[in-house]
Scaffold this motif. Structure first.
Motif, mmCIF file in Angstrom:
data_model
loop_
_atom_site.group_PDB
_atom_site.id
_atom_site.type_symbol
_atom_site.label_atom_id
_atom_site.label_comp_id
_atom_site.label_asym_id
_atom_site.label_seq_id
_atom_site.Cartn_x
_atom_site.Cartn_y
_atom_site.Cartn_z
ATOM 1 N N VAL A 39 0.707 -1.291 0.005
ATOM 2 C CA VAL A 39 -0.002 -0.050 0.017
ATOM 3 C C VAL A 39 0.942 1.488 -0.032
ATOM 4 N N ARG A 91 3.807 0.930 -3.523
ATOM 5 C CA ARG A 91 3.228 0.819 -4.589
ATOM 6 C C ARG A 91 1.969 1.706 -5.013
ATOM 7 N N GLN A 92 1.091 1.424 -4.107
ATOM 8 C CA GLN A 92 -0.367 2.161 -4.208
ATOM 9 C C GLN A 92 -0.162 3.720 -4.161
ATOM 10 N N TRP A 93 0.576 3.926 -2.909
ATOM 11 C CA TRP A 93 0.696 5.341 -2.828
ATOM 12 C C TRP A 93 1.875 5.855 -3.672
ATOM 13 N N LEU A 139 1.387 4.631 -7.688
ATOM 14 C CA LEU A 139 0.158 4.962 -8.622
ATOM 15 C C LEU A 139 -0.346 6.271 -7.955
ATOM 16 N N ARG A 163 -3.857 7.743 -8.456
ATOM 17 C CA ARG A 163 -4.762 6.705 -9.288
ATOM 18 C C ARG A 163 -5.172 5.588 -8.479
ATOM 19 N N SER A 164 -4.664 5.562 -7.343
ATOM 20 C CA SER A 164 -4.869 4.486 -6.576
ATOM 21 C C SER A 164 -6.565 4.750 -5.813
ATOM 22 N N TRP A 165 -6.951 5.607 -5.799
ATOM 23 C CA TRP A 165 -8.199 5.831 -5.344
ATOM 24 C C TRP A 165 -9.152 4.820 -6.211
ATOM 25 N N GLU A 210 -7.818 2.598 -8.707
ATOM 26 C CA GLU A 210 -7.127 1.677 -9.231
ATOM 27 C C GLU A 210 -6.719 0.627 -8.176
ATOM 28 N N SER A 211 -6.705 1.026 -7.038
ATOM 29 C CA SER A 211 -6.260 0.259 -5.918
ATOM 30 C C SER A 211 -7.596 -0.102 -4.982
ATOM 31 N N TRP A 246 -9.120 1.936 -3.217
ATOM 32 C CA TRP A 246 -9.351 2.964 -2.012
ATOM 33 C C TRP A 246 -10.855 3.424 -1.734
#
Lengths: 400, 400
Positions: free
Chosen positions: B50, B53-55, B58, B61-63, B65-66, B68
């Motif tokens: 998280v 990679r996610q924060w 990305l 975009r993670s809101w 794509e991940s 969130w």
């Protein structure tokens, strides 16, 4: 300009230029730090230590031994110099929305004290009509629950809306949409002249420009920490209560963490002293300590230097837009005067949603606000002038 | 008993037996999972992904794509089967205290709807007089802000305290101090018979025993996730709103995340549909996704089997205390009847604070509640019978 940039080296304190940033073929440009700040390099290691050692090994002992219990005030004191506050006035925790509720209800209660007999009650909350919506929604709820009514006006019209019935005024330091910087000193003084309390939302200003809460006598303030403070997605917000008001701060959310003796487990509530009054329940330690590590990027950084670079970046962006974007396709809704500009530029543009999608495909990440706004945020700690030039060139290509 | 324990293998899903656990020379025993659950092995790797990679890569975009943005409802649905709730009724976020406020204010508002003309208003909130303090403090605030008064009574006396003016009743499923399990089905039925709404605090029961919210028609419930759900220090709490009540759930904290169209940025508030109405501000992603990973320890685990082991553990603990502790030095304040016992045992003991300090020095970690309670929590997912025997032997030594 990058060579002359005294803050350029700070970029190394962040994780940037990752594989994802190059997915579009060219180097990406991240201009959305006003929505979610980039990852500071100190964070992953700290979070790993918090999870594996502090939680995984020490477990419950970490509430004392790892400083978990006092984190909300300690991290508040780390934010304090960035917003011009002396220590002991800021507590970290909860979301911005929850903190708006605490601040407004407490402000209305304080404004209602000590009115002279026969005077009309202070039962009006003046709210920025152009506010980020959550502030308005929460203000409505605060008004409903304290017997007040909402008076929505644009910030420029606040002075004319103030009167003997004004209890509190809720304003944004920087408008989330246009990037307009409002006159915090002047408006706060006008609110005080009317005998009311000023509550400022610093979400779009803290970490991007000097705020000077103490110097201007702001009463209460709230802000998030995931934009220019780079605390991570949904990192906890903060609440500032001016020291002189703290003994009268009467929270609508008097959770056990704000009690004078939290582990006394006493059935009667007695508020603690100082910033701790703004606490509610058990603090969210993982997110909070990630934020603490993130704030280390500010070591040795002057907020005045950050402001100077921010203005230079937004000036240069506007200049490049003029140079690269075919005339008439975009119009800046961000004020050109420095005194009225935050650290973002908003461009009105037909088909803005589609344009932003194509920019992002090409690695230039800003965001879109309905119905027609392209929004670009400039975090002076890590955005370079070269990047600004590249982003506007891509914008010109896309629009052409 | 450990050989016959069908849940014994689950212990491997947690980080236990660390160097810190052996600091006292012998293997430690962690009996404080009712305060802070141990670290599930899946968490550190997930949190690292998280963060890095996610924060870190990305970013914004993670809101989408991940996942969130939808995490609060998704993780609520992961908790739902553990408390006997069908999907779509639980949302994760904020602290328990904040959720008590939402639940109680909303309950009072719903109770006040549709009263017949001339009927007395429903303006009483009945609150467990032995409650964990924060529930009482928040209930006082909810009462103050909705024009109600608080009626504090012990849970056993609730039926006699109900009447036509009762709006809502706030009860703890398991008492934090004594470990007494209250009669959720019977009390909920009594509350409903009086035309009021039942709000249950599940902090000390969820994850330790079956709750069956849907089956018993509970109206609203709240709980933390850092005890028997092992979500980590200060991990976000949750709010259950029974499906039929959701259209009438009128939150006192109507933040933008609960809006029907959050990104419409509309100045007027319009509540979303379903569990999302319980959301407030931006969710705290690091802590929330750590919790999501932590909940994977429940894959394939039946809460009925957990309950059976919990009772066996506490029975065995009481038996060992009888065998090892010199008579008269401790007295259990936890009910001996299974139907009235949660997953902890509380022993009254002179000098309890000092005794607990010495236990912890010898690796047996429980906690102390003023003035005279030693509290031991038994998390059936990772506590063994061998450990229970060892812990009581140390207790006997220390007291002798």
């Amino acid at each position: 300009m990058d060579v002359a940039d005294g803050l350029a080296a700070l970029r190394d304190r962040f994780v940037l230029d990752t594989a994802s940033d190059h997915a579009g073929g060219a180097a990406g440009v991240y201009l959305d730090g006003n929505s979610l700040g980039a990852l500071p390099r100190a964070v992953p290691g700290r979070v790993e230590d918090v999870v594996r050692r502090q939680w995984g090994e020490l477990r419950i002992r970490s509430w004392d031994e790892s400083g978990w219990w006092t984190a909300p005030e300690r991290i508040g004191d780390r934010i304090a110099p960035l917003v011009g506050a002396a220590p002991g006035q800021i507590v970290v925790g909860d979301s911005t929305s929850v903190n708006v509720f605490k601040a407004l209800v407490a402000a209305v209660r304080m404004a209602g004290e000590g009115g002279s007999a026969g005077a009309a009650p202070r039962d009006e909350i003046v709210v920025d009509a152009s506010t980020f919506p959550t502030d308005g929604y929460i203000a409505e709820s605060a008004a409903r629950m304290t017997g007040c009514r909402i008076v929505p006006v644009l910030p420029a019209d606040v002075p004319g809306a103030l009167g003997p019935r004004t209890a509190a005024v809720l304003l944004n330091h920087v408008d989330y949409r246009t990037g307009r910087l409002h006159d915090l000193p002047g408006l706060t003084a006008a609110v005080h002249a009317a005998g009311a309390l000023a509550v400022w939302d610093l979400c779009h200003s803290a970490g991007a420009l000097p705020v000077e809460l103490d110097a201007h006598g702001v009463d209460l303030a709230v802000g998030c920490t995931y934009k220019y403070l780079n605390g991570g997605p949904g990192s906890p917000a903060y609440l500032y209560v001016r020291r002189e008001l703290q003994p009268r701060f009467d929270s609508p959310l008097p959770g056990w963490n704000s009690h004078a003796e939290p582990f006394g487990m006493r059935p009667e509530y007695e508020a603690g002293s100082g910033a701790v009054r703004g606490r509610v329940g058990t603090p969210d330690i993982l997110s909070m300590l990630a934020l603490e590590a993130a704030l280390e990027v500010w070591d040795g950084v002057s907020i005045e230097a950050v402001r100077a670079k921010s203005l230079a970046l937004t000036d240069f962006f506007l200049e490049c837009v003029d140079a690269y974007v075919p005339r008439g396709l975009v119009e800046s809704v961000t004020p050109s005067a420095h005194a009225e500009r935050g650290s973002q530029v908003a461009l009105r543009c037909e088909g803005a949603g589609d344009v932003m999608r194509r920019l992002i495909e090409r690695g230039v990440v800003g965001d879109y606000r309905a119905p027609d706004i392209l929004r670009f945020g400039f975090t002076p700690l890590y955005v370079s002038f070269t990047e600004v030039e590249r982003a506007t060139r891509v914008l010109g290509d896309v629009l052409a």
